[in-house]
Design a protein around this motif. Structure first.
Motif, PDB file in Angstrom:
ATOM      1  N   GLU A 269       0.829  -1.208   0.000  1.00  0.00           N
ATOM      2  CA  GLU A 269       0.000   0.000   0.000  1.00  0.00           C
ATOM      3  C   GLU A 269       0.865   1.260   0.000  1.00  0.00           C
ATOM      4  O   GLU A 269       0.539   2.242  -0.680  1.00  0.00           O
ATOM      5  CB  GLU A 269      -0.927  -0.021   1.207  1.00  0.00           C
ATOM      6  N   LYS A 270       1.960   1.237   0.739  1.00  0.00           N
ATOM      7  CA  LYS A 270       2.860   2.405   0.717  1.00  0.00           C
ATOM      8  C   LYS A 270       3.476   2.570  -0.657  1.00  0.00           C
ATOM      9  O   LYS A 270       3.636   3.698  -1.163  1.00  0.00           O
ATOM     10  CB  LYS A 270       3.954   2.236   1.776  1.00  0.00           C
ATOM     11  N   ASN A 271       3.815   1.453  -1.299  1.00  0.00           N
ATOM     12  CA  ASN A 271       4.390   1.525  -2.632  1.00  0.00           C
ATOM     13  C   ASN A 271       3.358   2.048  -3.630  1.00  0.00           C
ATOM     14  O   ASN A 271       3.665   2.828  -4.542  1.00  0.00           O
ATOM     15  CB  ASN A 271       4.890   0.146  -3.045  1.00  0.00           C
ATOM     16  N   LEU A 272       2.073   1.606  -3.426  1.00  0.00           N
ATOM     17  CA  LEU A 272       1.015   2.070  -4.322  1.00  0.00           C
ATOM     18  C   LEU A 272       0.806   3.570  -4.183  1.00  0.00           C
ATOM     19  O   LEU A 272       0.585   4.278  -5.181  1.00  0.00           O
ATOM     20  CB  LEU A 272      -0.273   1.302  -4.006  1.00  0.00           C
ATOM     21  N   ASP A 273       0.867   4.075  -2.984  1.00  0.00           N
ATOM     22  CA  ASP A 273       0.716   5.523  -2.788  1.00  0.00           C
ATOM     23  C   ASP A 273       1.801   6.278  -3.538  1.00  0.00           C
ATOM     24  O   ASP A 273       1.544   7.334  -4.145  1.00  0.00           O
ATOM     25  CB  ASP A 273       0.771   5.865  -1.300  1.00  0.00           C
ATOM     26  N   GLY A 274       3.015   5.749  -3.536  1.00  0.00           N
ATOM     27  CA  GLY A 274       4.081   6.416  -4.279  1.00  0.00           C
ATOM     28  C   GLY A 274       3.868   6.357  -5.769  1.00  0.00           C
ATOM     29  O   GLY A 274       4.163   7.325  -6.491  1.00  0.00           O
ATOM     30  N   LEU A 275       3.360   5.237  -6.242  1.00  0.00           N
ATOM     31  CA  LEU A 275       3.105   5.128  -7.691  1.00  0.00           C
ATOM     32  C   LEU A 275       2.003   6.065  -8.135  1.00  0.00           C
ATOM     33  O   LEU A 275       2.061   6.639  -9.240  1.00  0.00           O
ATOM     34  CB  LEU A 275       2.751   3.679  -8.042  1.00  0.00           C
ATOM     35  N   LEU A 276       0.954   6.216  -7.320  1.00  0.00           N
ATOM     36  CA  LEU A 276      -0.144   7.094  -7.687  1.00  0.00           C
ATOM     37  C   LEU A 276       0.266   8.545  -7.766  1.00  0.00           C
ATOM     38  O   LEU A 276      -0.386   9.350  -8.455  1.00  0.00           O
ATOM     39  CB  LEU A 276      -1.303   6.926  -6.684  1.00  0.00           C
ATOM     40  N   LEU A 277       1.326   8.883  -7.033  1.00  0.00           N
ATOM     41  CA  LEU A 277       1.815  10.262  -7.119  1.00  0.00           C
ATOM     42  C   LEU A 277       2.485  10.542  -8.457  1.00  0.00           C
ATOM     43  O   LEU A 277       2.559  11.693  -8.901  1.00  0.00           O
ATOM     44  CB  LEU A 277       2.800  10.540  -5.986  1.00  0.00           C
ATOM     45  N   ARG A 278       2.948   9.484  -9.129  1.00  0.00           N
ATOM     46  CA  ARG A 278       3.662   9.682 -10.388  1.00  0.00           C
ATOM     47  C   ARG A 278       2.862   9.246 -11.614  1.00  0.00           C
ATOM     48  O   ARG A 278       3.073   9.778 -12.717  1.00  0.00           O
ATOM     49  CB  ARG A 278       4.993   8.912 -10.345  1.00  0.00           C
ATOM     50  N   TYR A 279       1.989   8.215 -11.415  1.00  0.00           N
ATOM     51  CA  TYR A 279       1.262   7.672 -12.572  1.00  0.00           C
ATOM     52  C   TYR A 279      -0.250   7.757 -12.327  1.00  0.00           C
ATOM     53  O   TYR A 279      -0.712   8.050 -11.228  1.00  0.00           O
ATOM     54  CB  TYR A 279       1.669   6.206 -12.817  1.00  0.00           C
ATOM     55  N   THR A 280      -0.981   7.404 -13.384  1.00  0.00           N
ATOM     56  CA  THR A 280      -2.467   7.353 -13.303  1.00  0.00           C
ATOM     57  C   THR A 280      -2.917   5.972 -12.869  1.00  0.00           C
ATOM     58  O   THR A 280      -2.104   5.054 -12.707  1.00  0.00           O
ATOM     59  CB  THR A 280      -3.074   7.690 -14.676  1.00  0.00           C
ATOM     60  N   ASP A 281      -4.237   5.837 -12.694  1.00  0.00           N
ATOM     61  CA  ASP A 281      -4.768   4.540 -12.248  1.00  0.00           C
ATOM     62  C   ASP A 281      -4.615   3.449 -13.290  1.00  0.00           C
ATOM     63  O   ASP A 281      -4.615   2.255 -12.950  1.00  0.00           O
ATOM     64  CB  ASP A 281      -6.249   4.676 -11.877  1.00  0.00           C
ATOM     65  N   ASP A 282      -4.491   3.840 -14.565  1.00  0.00           N
ATOM     66  CA  ASP A 282      -4.388   2.834 -15.630  1.00  0.00           C
ATOM     67  C   ASP A 282      -2.946   2.389 -15.891  1.00  0.00           C
ATOM     68  O   ASP A 282      -2.704   1.569 -16.778  1.00  0.00           O
ATOM     69  CB  ASP A 282      -4.988   3.410 -16.929  1.00  0.00           C
ATOM     70  N   HIS A 283      -2.004   2.920 -15.157  1.00  0.00           N
ATOM     71  CA  HIS A 283      -0.596   2.541 -15.391  1.00  0.00           C
ATOM     72  C   HIS A 283      -0.398   1.086 -14.986  1.00  0.00           C
ATOM     73  O   HIS A 283      -0.989   0.616 -14.008  1.00  0.00           O
ATOM     74  CB  HIS A 283       0.350   3.453 -14.563  1.00  0.00           C
ATOM     75  N   PRO A 284       0.368   0.329 -15.726  1.00  0.00           N
ATOM     76  CA  PRO A 284       0.547  -1.106 -15.418  1.00  0.00           C
ATOM     77  C   PRO A 284       1.070  -1.360 -14.013  1.00  0.00           C
ATOM     78  O   PRO A 284       0.652  -2.318 -13.359  1.00  0.00           O
ATOM     79  CB  PRO A 284       1.538  -1.552 -16.488  1.00  0.00           C
ATOM     80  N   ASP A 285       1.995  -0.509 -13.527  1.00  0.00           N
ATOM     81  CA  ASP A 285       2.540  -0.741 -12.179  1.00  0.00           C
ATOM     82  C   ASP A 285       1.460  -0.559 -11.130  1.00  0.00           C
ATOM     83  O   ASP A 285       1.390  -1.298 -10.140  1.00  0.00           O
ATOM     84  CB  ASP A 285       3.700   0.224 -11.923  1.00  0.00           C
ATOM     85  N   VAL A 286       0.583   0.451 -11.344  1.00  0.00           N
ATOM     86  CA  VAL A 286      -0.494   0.695 -10.383  1.00  0.00           C
ATOM     87  C   VAL A 286      -1.486  -0.459 -10.412  1.00  0.00           C
ATOM     88  O   VAL A 286      -1.913  -0.971  -9.365  1.00  0.00           O
ATOM     89  CB  VAL A 286      -1.190   2.034 -10.696  1.00  0.00           C
ATOM     90  N   VAL A 287      -1.813  -0.918 -11.608  1.00  0.00           N
ATOM     91  CA  VAL A 287      -2.747  -2.029 -11.724  1.00  0.00           C
ATOM     92  C   VAL A 287      -2.170  -3.289 -11.110  1.00  0.00           C
ATOM     93  O   VAL A 287      -2.838  -4.031 -10.379  1.00  0.00           O
ATOM     94  CB  VAL A 287      -3.098  -2.264 -13.212  1.00  0.00           C
ATOM     95  N   GLY A 288      -0.882  -3.544 -11.337  1.00  0.00           N
ATOM     96  CA  GLY A 288      -0.238  -4.736 -10.763  1.00  0.00           C
ATOM     97  C   GLY A 288      -0.217  -4.691  -9.258  1.00  0.00           C
ATOM     98  O   GLY A 288      -0.427  -5.702  -8.585  1.00  0.00           O
ATOM     99  N   ALA A 289       0.091  -3.506  -8.664  1.00  0.00           N
ATOM    100  CA  ALA A 289       0.164  -3.390  -7.210  1.00  0.00           C
ATOM    101  C   ALA A 289      -1.195  -3.644  -6.584  1.00  0.00           C
ATOM    102  O   ALA A 289      -1.313  -4.335  -5.561  1.00  0.00           O
ATOM    103  CB  ALA A 289       0.673  -2.002  -6.827  1.00  0.00           C
TER     104      ALA A 289
END
Length: 514
Positions: A269-289
């Motif tokens: 969840e902490k990693n997801l919060d960091g990804l959301l600050l840089r990418y959108t919800d449709d980004h593969p890393d966000v979807v994978g997390a």
């Protein structure tokens, strides 16, 4: 005063009666002295001059690095002590004088003659020395002076080398001795520190510093022990049921904690919060997390359900709660930490007690350590000073070897005389005449005392103590007066002839020497 003059006049009258005796004796003594002076053998003097240069350029340059001896004083002492028996014997060999000696008595006579005849005259501050010797043979005098010059220069150089070598040898011996003393002092200091290591510490801390440090460490250990005990007691109270919220059965099964899975979910969840600050919800890393988080939550739900299915009818017990299990583990760790802290407190207390028990030995130990340190420092200081002096002596020897301190210069080499320097007949001839006159006067005075006579009434009355009734005077006639005058002229002529003879002989000697 009148009596003294009267007595002097009486002496002169008595000596006048024997004037011819005195004149004759003066002629005899004067002529004999003249013949003796003329027959004296000629002596030739050979001289040489040496300049000792002590003003070297190296001396001010090497000031403070090399030993600077008093060269002027050494040269002055050398000039006064050079003429000794060992040096004279060496000079005899150098000048080949031993070829003329056949018996020990002749050798002793030659040594005595050279010792009395050799001359070394210095001019003082100019360091200019004149070496001279007189002999009946000019070549022999020149050889002797040449040997004396060589001996003078050699003695100066050899003396400096010998002094330097002796100084270095003495310093080396002293250094070796101090090396042994320094090693012994170091060993004593090392043994003392090993014996009293507990009180001395590491050398940078004294007894009081160790006491303060141990007291601080003991206080810190006791504080940490108290904190650990409080933490342990808190865990015990929670496990005993004093905290009802913690040990009651959870209303929401999802609230049950599984440490391993919960930790992974929190990290994702902490990693997801960091990804959301840089990418959108449709980004593969966000979807994978998000997909992985959903899988972990599903896994957690399955494990909880599996735990319930094992015994659905059994009541919920605290031991089944993972939090309780974690608390028991923490309690065990706390118990171990309490035991460790108690051991530390006991050890620090034991060390502090030993130091306090040794407090009465502290003054003695400190005094002994001060003495050992003082001895060591003294030996070390002397050793370092001697090593520095040895290096200075080595530099001085090198300076002397290179000839940079003192230089002997022969200003005038030994001369070969062609005129005799002695005896000085021009001076001795008048002196012989004076001796002749003095001998004649002394003879007249002696005769007047051996054959006294009274020349006046007063002296007769004083000596005999009898009254004098009268005196008969001598009446001079012309014949007697002429005879007296002729006697005076003859006596004056004798004295003038004596003086003229002395002057003539002096002039003749001067003419012959010139």
């Amino acid at each position: 005063m009148e009596e003294l003059l009267s007595r002097m006049v009486g002496y002169l009258h008595g000596m006048w009666r024997f004037r011819w005796w005195g004149l004759t004796f003066a002629w005899i003594v004067g002529i004999a002295g003249g013949f003796v002076i003329y027959s004296m053998p000629d002596r030739y003097e050979s001289t040489a001059r040496i300049f000792v240069d002590t003003q070297s350029v190296l001396r001010p340059l090497m000031s403070g690095l090399a030993v600077q001896p008093n060269i002027n004083q050494q040269i002055a002492i050398l000039s006064r002590t050079l003429i000794t028996r060992p040096n004279v014997e060496k000079l005899i060999t150098m000048a080949d004088l031993d070829l003329e000696v056949r018996t020990p008595a002749e050798r002793e006579a030659l040594i005595a003659e050279l010792t009395g005849g050799l001359e070394i005259v210095g001019t003082g501050r100019d360091n200019l020395f004149t070496l001279a010797y007189q002999d009946a043979h000019p070549e022999r005098a020149q050889r002797i002076v040449q040997a004396l010059v060589s001996l003078f220069v050699e003695s100066g150089l050899v003396g400096k080398r010998q002094d330097s070598a002796s100084a270095r040898r003495f310093i080396d011996e002293q250094i070796a001795g101090y090396e042994q003393k320094l090693a012994e002092a170091e060993n004593r200091l090392k043994d003392f520190r090993l014996r009293n290591m507990a009180l001395l510490g590491d050398g940078g801390r004294d007894y009081v510093s160790q006491m303060n440090e141990l007291s601080a460490q003991l206080g810190q250990a006791e504080l940490e022990l108290k904190e650990t005990e409080n933490s342990r007691d808190s865990l015990k109270r929670q496990l005993a049921g004093e905290d009802a919220v913690l040990l009651s059965q959870p209303e929401n099964p999802a609230a049950v904690a599984l440490p391993e899975i919960d930790g992974r979910i929190d990290a994702l969840e902490k990693n997801l919060d960091g990804l959301l600050l840089r990418y959108t919800d449709d980004h593969p890393d966000v979807v994978g997390a998000r997909r992985v988080i959903a899988q972990l939550e599903e896994q957690k739900q399955k494990e909880i359900e599996a735990m319930r299915k094992v015994d659905a009818s059994a009541p919920w017990v605290p031991n089944a709660n993972p939090v309780v299990q974690q608390m028991k583990i923490s309690l065990a760790d706390a118990e171990a930490m309490v035991a460790s802290r108690q051991a530390r407190v006991a050890e620090f207390g034991s060390r502090l007690a030993r130091l306090r028990a040794s407090a009465e030995l502290l003054p003695k130990i400190e005094a002994e350590q001060t003495q050992l340190n003082r001895d060591y420092e003294v030996h070390k200081r002397n050793y370092e000073l001697l090593v520095a002096r040895r290096e200075s002596a080595n530099i001085s020897v090198e300076m002397t070897t290179q000839g940079g301190i003192t230089e002997f210069r022969v200003i005038d080499p030994p001369s070969l005389p062609n005129k005799p320097a002695a005896p000085n007949r021009v001076l001795l001839m008048p002196f012989a005449g004076l001796i002749g006159l003095a001998a004649g006067i002394a003879l007249t005075f002696l005769l007047s005392q051996l054959r006294p006579a009274f020349d006046n009434v007063r002296s007769l009355r004083e000596i005999t103590g009898l009254p004098v009734l009268g005196a008969v005077s001598l009446v001079a006639d012309p014949v007697r007066e002429r005879r007296r005058r002729r006697g005076l002229l003859a006596f004056g002529g004798g004295v003038a002839g004596f003086v003229m003879t002395v002057v003539g002989m002096t002039a003749m000697v001067q003419l012959l020497q010139g």
